[in-house]
Design an enzyme around this catalytic site. Structure first.
Site, PDB file in Angstrom:
ATOM      1  N   VAL A  96       0.827  -1.214   0.000  1.00 37.10           N
ATOM      2  CA  VAL A  96       0.000   0.000   0.000  1.00 37.10           C
ATOM      3  C   VAL A  96       0.862   1.266   0.000  1.00 37.10           C
ATOM      4  CG1 VAL A  96      -1.758   1.282   1.293  1.00 37.10           C
ATOM      5  CG2 VAL A  96      -1.890  -1.198   1.160  1.00 37.10           C
ATOM      6  N   GLN A 105       3.175   0.281 -11.425  1.00 38.94           N
ATOM      7  CA  GLN A 105       2.486  -0.770 -10.662  1.00 38.94           C
ATOM      8  C   GLN A 105       1.511  -1.541 -11.552  1.00 38.94           C
ATOM      9  OE1 GLN A 105       0.965   0.152  -6.789  1.00 38.94           O
ATOM     10  NE2 GLN A 105       2.467   1.760  -6.391  1.00 38.94           N
ATOM     11  N   TYR A 193      -3.928  -4.134  -8.698  1.00 33.59           N
ATOM     12  CA  TYR A 193      -4.130  -5.510  -8.239  1.00 33.59           C
ATOM     13  C   TYR A 193      -5.571  -5.944  -8.520  1.00 33.59           C
ATOM     14  CZ  TYR A 193      -4.152  -9.578  -5.131  1.00 33.59           C
ATOM     15  OH  TYR A 193      -4.268 -10.857  -4.620  1.00 33.59           O
ATOM     16  N   VAL A 230      -5.207 -13.353   3.972  1.00 35.11           N
ATOM     17  CA  VAL A 230      -4.318 -14.345   4.574  1.00 35.11           C
ATOM     18  C   VAL A 230      -3.001 -13.705   5.020  1.00 35.11           C
ATOM     19  CG1 VAL A 230      -3.082 -16.518   4.148  1.00 35.11           C
ATOM     20  CG2 VAL A 230      -5.359 -16.158   3.154  1.00 35.11           C
TER      21      VAL A 230
END
Length: 276
Positions: A96, A105, A193, A230
């Site tokens: 982040v 990115q 993402y 996770v």
């Protein structure tokens, strides 16, 4: 040629991929391959599982490198005559707080998460044996990113007739739009993402459709899934699930029984089909 069933997990020297290999070693009746870009890290991961009394095998795989993908393809073809379970887990995410320009990115993230995964599928899906299982690890971020797309883009990504070529064009356009800094104007969300995982989920839907058209009698099941939030290098220490808990849904899909008719072409989270 070995008649032993074989499972392959991409990007599996750590995190969720490593946990998927661990679970498959315990539950899959056959050989399980842990793969990694870096052979040293891959062999170390295999050694760690061997200490637990498990017996995975290692094969080098860098999903950004077509030659590496094809080397794995040729090995699987020669030694096993194909593959029974393929888990496309390899992926990257920028932190982040990363200060890299958004266009950088976008390009780097899509290169691996979408285009790398697609290249693995292009080379390995033809090798999937009847009753085989394919699991593309996506993310529920793909759903929230989809909700932030323009209505027009949402329509394209939800279409039941969108082709792989059209999807590739859309993913390429996103990267180009970020370079021109017009991505928001063009209806894209501000998450590289998220867009990469929209690509993985939609690609899975397209692939499942193609399997239905070309290999209907082979009973292959292919799905996208979200492992959840996770605790990995990627998601950080505050995430809610352990890697073993994150592996549960991918492993559930990888080990669906031979007589299962589904899920197929779905997005699955917590072992439950979600609306795309």
């Amino acid at each position: 040629m070995s008649s032993t069933p074989v499972a392959v997990v991409t990007g599996s020297n750590k995190g969720i991929g490593f946990a998927i290999v661990r679970a498959l070693c315990k539950q899959f009746q056959g050989d399980v391959f842990l793969t990694a870009r870096d052979p040293g890290k891959g062999q170390a991961a295999v050694a760690k599982l061997q200490e637990e009394g498990l017996h995975p095998f290692f094969h080098q795989l860098d999903i950004d490198d077509l030659q590496s993908i094809r080397a794995l393809r040729d090995f699987l073809k020669e030694k096993y005559g194909g593959v029974n379970v393929l888990v496309n887990n390899a992926g990257i995410a920028f932190k982040v707080l990363d200060t890299s320009p958004f266009a950088v990115q976008a390009e780097v993230t899509l290169k691996t998460n979408f285009f790398g995964t697609r290249n693995v599928c292009t080379e390995l899906l033809p090798l999937v044996k009847p009753y085989g299982k394919v699991v593309n690890v996506s993310s529920s971020v793909s759903i929230s990113a989809l909700a932030s797309c323009s209505k027009e883009l949402q329509q394209k990504f939800r279409s039941d007739t969108v082709t792989e070529e059209e999807l590739v064009k859309l993913m390429t356009k996103f990267v180009e739009d970020t370079k021109k800094n017009t991505h928001e104007k063009e209806g894209w969300p501000n998450t590289a993402y998220g867009v990469s995982k929209i690509g993985v989920t939609v690609l899975s839907r397209i692939q499942a459709r193609m399997i239905n058209e070309k290999r209907k009698g082979d009973h292959i099941l292919l799905n996208a899934c979200c492992p959840g939030w996770v605790r990995t290098d990627m998601a950080g220490p505050r995430a809610l699930k352990s890697p073993d808990e994150g592996a549960e849904t991918p492993v559930y899909l990888a080990l669906l029984p031979a007589d299962a008719n589904g899920p197929h072409g779905q997005f699955v989270s917590d072992k439950t089909v979600r609306t795309w």
